[in-house]
Motif scaffolding. Structure first.
Motif, mmCIF file in Angstrom:
data_model
loop_
_atom_site.group_PDB
_atom_site.id
_atom_site.type_symbol
_atom_site.label_atom_id
_atom_site.label_comp_id
_atom_site.label_asym_id
_atom_site.label_seq_id
_atom_site.Cartn_x
_atom_site.Cartn_y
_atom_site.Cartn_z
ATOM 1 N N ALA A 125 -104.333 10.611 10.556
ATOM 2 C CA ALA A 125 -106.183 10.127 11.075
ATOM 3 C C ALA A 125 -106.945 9.140 10.111
ATOM 4 O O ALA A 125 -107.891 8.994 9.906
ATOM 5 C CB ALA A 125 -107.100 11.843 11.506
ATOM 6 N N LEU A 126 -106.227 10.215 8.975
ATOM 7 C CA LEU A 126 -106.866 10.223 7.408
ATOM 8 C C LEU A 126 -106.102 8.093 7.435
ATOM 9 O O LEU A 126 -107.067 7.583 7.166
ATOM 10 C CB LEU A 126 -106.640 10.845 5.855
ATOM 11 C CG LEU A 126 -107.458 10.110 5.233
ATOM 12 C CD1 LEU A 126 -108.810 10.711 4.964
ATOM 13 C CD2 LEU A 126 -106.358 11.111 4.131
ATOM 14 N N ARG A 127 -104.643 7.785 7.771
ATOM 15 C CA ARG A 127 -104.347 6.814 7.441
ATOM 16 C C ARG A 127 -105.539 5.437 8.258
ATOM 17 O O ARG A 127 -105.739 4.337 7.782
ATOM 18 C CB ARG A 127 -103.185 5.998 7.987
ATOM 19 C CG ARG A 127 -102.319 5.512 7.545
ATOM 20 C CD ARG A 127 -100.892 5.162 8.398
ATOM 21 N NE ARG A 127 -101.420 4.972 9.995
ATOM 22 C CZ ARG A 127 -100.180 5.083 10.761
ATOM 23 N NH1 ARG A 127 -99.273 5.791 10.438
ATOM 24 N NH2 ARG A 127 -100.603 5.534 11.818
ATOM 25 N N TRP A 167 -90.822 6.267 6.387
ATOM 26 C CA TRP A 167 -90.092 6.009 7.269
ATOM 27 C C TRP A 167 -89.488 4.710 7.545
ATOM 28 O O TRP A 167 -89.569 3.360 8.238
ATOM 29 C CB TRP A 167 -89.991 6.871 8.129
ATOM 30 C CG TRP A 167 -88.304 6.846 9.621
ATOM 31 C CD1 TRP A 167 -87.840 6.142 10.545
ATOM 32 C CD2 TRP A 167 -87.580 8.260 9.473
ATOM 33 N NE1 TRP A 167 -86.829 6.300 10.776
ATOM 34 C CE2 TRP A 167 -86.874 7.639 10.267
ATOM 35 C CE3 TRP A 167 -87.355 9.385 8.807
ATOM 36 C CZ2 TRP A 167 -85.823 9.033 10.937
ATOM 37 C CZ3 TRP A 167 -86.930 10.713 9.309
ATOM 38 C CH2 TRP A 167 -85.666 10.262 10.051
ATOM 39 N N ASN A 168 -87.619 3.806 6.712
ATOM 40 C CA ASN A 168 -87.392 2.613 6.377
ATOM 41 C C ASN A 168 -88.602 1.988 5.738
ATOM 42 O O ASN A 168 -88.466 0.943 7.015
ATOM 43 C CB ASN A 168 -86.664 2.896 8.331
ATOM 44 C CG ASN A 168 -85.284 1.742 7.113
ATOM 45 O OD1 ASN A 168 -84.773 1.805 6.283
ATOM 46 N ND2 ASN A 168 -84.679 1.176 8.311
ATOM 47 N N GLY A 169 -89.110 2.126 5.227
ATOM 48 C CA GLY A 169 -90.042 1.146 4.796
ATOM 49 C C GLY A 169 -91.378 1.135 5.318
ATOM 50 O O GLY A 169 -92.619 0.352 5.369
ATOM 51 N N ARG A 170 -91.378 1.916 6.583
ATOM 52 C CA ARG A 170 -92.524 2.606 6.831
ATOM 53 C C ARG A 170 -93.287 2.873 7.024
ATOM 54 O O ARG A 170 -92.892 4.145 6.980
ATOM 55 C CB ARG A 170 -92.456 2.420 8.366
ATOM 56 C CG ARG A 170 -93.792 2.865 9.478
ATOM 57 C CD ARG A 170 -93.630 2.591 10.547
ATOM 58 N NE ARG A 170 -95.031 2.775 11.422
ATOM 59 C CZ ARG A 170 -94.383 2.867 13.599
ATOM 60 N NH1 ARG A 170 -94.436 2.509 13.501
ATOM 61 N NH2 ARG A 170 -96.408 3.099 13.576
ATOM 62 N N GLN A 171 -94.579 3.182 6.337
ATOM 63 C CA GLN A 171 -95.140 4.354 5.524
ATOM 64 C C GLN A 171 -96.495 5.081 6.845
ATOM 65 O O GLN A 171 -97.318 4.853 6.473
ATOM 66 C CB GLN A 171 -96.508 3.910 4.555
ATOM 67 C CG GLN A 171 -96.723 4.862 3.750
ATOM 68 C CD GLN A 171 -95.934 5.622 2.812
ATOM 69 O OE1 GLN A 171 -94.971 5.190 2.162
ATOM 70 N NE2 GLN A 171 -95.425 6.902 2.318
ATOM 71 N N ILE A 172 -95.570 5.831 7.467
ATOM 72 C CA ILE A 172 -96.434 6.473 8.192
ATOM 73 C C ILE A 172 -97.682 7.524 7.938
ATOM 74 O O ILE A 172 -99.139 7.198 8.729
ATOM 75 C CB ILE A 172 -95.293 7.695 9.488
ATOM 76 C CG1 ILE A 172 -94.437 6.199 9.631
ATOM 77 C CG2 ILE A 172 -95.386 8.330 10.121
ATOM 78 C CD1 ILE A 172 -92.681 6.648 10.738
ATOM 79 N N VAL A 173 -97.225 8.095 7.345
ATOM 80 C CA VAL A 173 -98.280 9.400 6.575
ATOM 81 C C VAL A 173 -98.835 8.839 5.241
ATOM 82 O O VAL A 173 -97.707 8.984 4.432
ATOM 83 C CB VAL A 173 -97.876 10.900 6.009
ATOM 84 C CG1 VAL A 173 -98.584 11.279 5.679
ATOM 85 C CG2 VAL A 173 -97.003 10.845 7.329
ATOM 86 N N PRO A 174 -99.263 8.356 4.600
ATOM 87 C CA PRO A 174 -100.194 8.005 2.965
ATOM 88 C C PRO A 174 -99.249 8.957 2.214
ATOM 89 O O PRO A 174 -99.830 10.182 2.780
ATOM 90 C CB PRO A 174 -101.554 8.156 3.443
ATOM 91 C CG PRO A 174 -101.743 7.748 4.487
ATOM 92 C CD PRO A 174 -101.458 8.827 5.595
#
Length: 388
Positions: A134-136, A300-307
């Motif tokens: 939500a913050l992201r 996760w493998n280059g994807r910033q899911i949580v800041p």
């Protein structure tokens, strides 16, 4: 003679300096990229492939298998322990089981790790992750902002509750007053709260007092539903579990009465545990993926899911909690996970159902339905690992 010796010494020093400069300009060897398990599989490695002491690892697993919880297999102790249920429970649970992930690879597993079981308050750390999303996405502008600034459902209308911020909820320092789904935040009454009932006390100002309180966490979950405008489990699946390759076997079960009207449609609000039934029902492998996401700082493998900034803040002790972050248990003082590094942290659920993460050892351990502190198993696993 003396001049020749001095000249030789000067040439030697020049040569050494040149060699040092050359060494400094050599490219550093690249760190081996982290392994991320694709959906539906997770690579195993033998102890020998990773320098692990196989005998010690076997002993650690034997220890875990020998220390099962005394919680009833059929959940018949639920009402006595927690009070009147609000949601459903399975008819039985699995025996103790677990998974050990080292450097991203499976190095040990035991028991029925595919059994989908309630994981109790591990769901709180999952709610924390949803808050990070939500913050992201800008749905929460600032964690220090009062929840009342964006949530207008009456739950924060009183002068006391109007001061509650998102951070207060995340650190369990909200002191929110009121009832949720028939349970009051005061936790007074044996019928409602079972062995967890508490004596009446005067509420403190929001942000000044820590109390582990599922009623307030359930209020937090409803507030997350409000800011997303859709069910929290849908957000968790789309933004977290699907990207990390989790199965579709898990389910976040609501209470029978935890439904709210959203634009003319009844939508379920979920809980932060299984204290009163319902909650997150999940297997050990999906718990391990969730723990591995946090080991990798929300990436996760280059994807910033949580800041990454949120992860850092979430793993920082609050002012008044017992070494507690944003719905994660920390080990800064060494008391929550004795014998583990101060950087270790955990998602802990009743039963016990736990995820222990030790960044210092590149380690994630899921241990479910066990007796004793999860650090006892983790210490034994760490003793089998090669020196770093």
């Amino acid at each position: 003679m003396r001049r020749r010796a001095l000249l030789a010494l000067a040439l030697s020093a020049t040569a050494l300096a040149g060699a040092s400069t050359a060494a400094a300009t050599l490219p550093k060897p690249k760190a081996e990229p982290s392994y991320f398990p694709p959906a539906g599989e997770w690579a195993h490695k033998t102890p020998g492939q990773l320098g692990i002491d196989a005998a010690r690892l076997r002993d650690a697993v034997a220890y875990a298998q020998a220390h099962e919880t005394e919680r009833a297999r059929d959940f018949s102790d639920q009402r006595q322990t927690f009070g009147e249920p609000l949601g459903s429970l399975p008819s039985k649970r699995a025996p103790t089981n677990g998974v050990v992930i080292y450097k991203g690879y499976v190095v040990a597993e035991f028991g029925d790790t595919h059994f989908v079981d309630p994981t109790y308050s591990v769901a709180k750390s999952m709610l924390s992750t949803v808050a990070g999303v939500a913050l992201r996405d800008g749905r929460i502008a600032d964690l220090d902002q009062p929840v009342a600034a964006t949530v207008k459902d009456g739950g924060y209308d009183s002068p006391h509750n109007a001061r509650v911020t998102w951070k207060h909820h995340l650190q369990q320092e909200s002191e929110w007053e009121g009832s949720m789904w028939g349970k009051n935040a005061d936790f007074v009454g044996h019928d409602a709260f079972g062995a967890g009932e508490r004596k009446p006390r005067t509420f403190q100002d929001p942000g000044t007092f820590y109390e582990y309180n599922d009623v307030r966490i359930n209020r937090f979950a409803l507030s997350l539903l409000r800011v997303f405008g859709r069910p929290v489990p849908d957000v968790f699946q789309d933004e977290v579990m699907d990207p990390i390759g989790a199965s579709h076997q898990w389910k976040w079960v609501p209470y029978t009465n935890s439904y709210v009207d959203m634009n003319g449609k009844l939508v379920a609000s979920v809980s932060g545990g299984t204290r009163w039934g319902g909650g997150m029902w999940i297997d050990s492998w999906d718990m391990a993926r969730f723990g591995y996401l946090w080991l990798r700082q929300g990436n996760w493998n280059g994807r910033q899911i949580v800041p990454m900034d949120y992860v850092k803040a979430a793993l920082t002790p609050s002012a008044h909690g017992p070494d507690y972050g944003y719905l994660w248990w920390l080990n800064t003082t060494g008391k929550n996970l004795p014998g583990l590094p101060p950087t270790a942290f955990a998602a802990l659920g009743a039963g016990s159902n736990d995820i222990v993460v030790s960044p210092e050892h590149d380690l994630v351990i899921v241990w479910r339905w066990h007796a004793g502190n999860p650090a006892e198993f983790a210490k034994r696993v760490i003793a089998a690992l090669p020196l770093r």
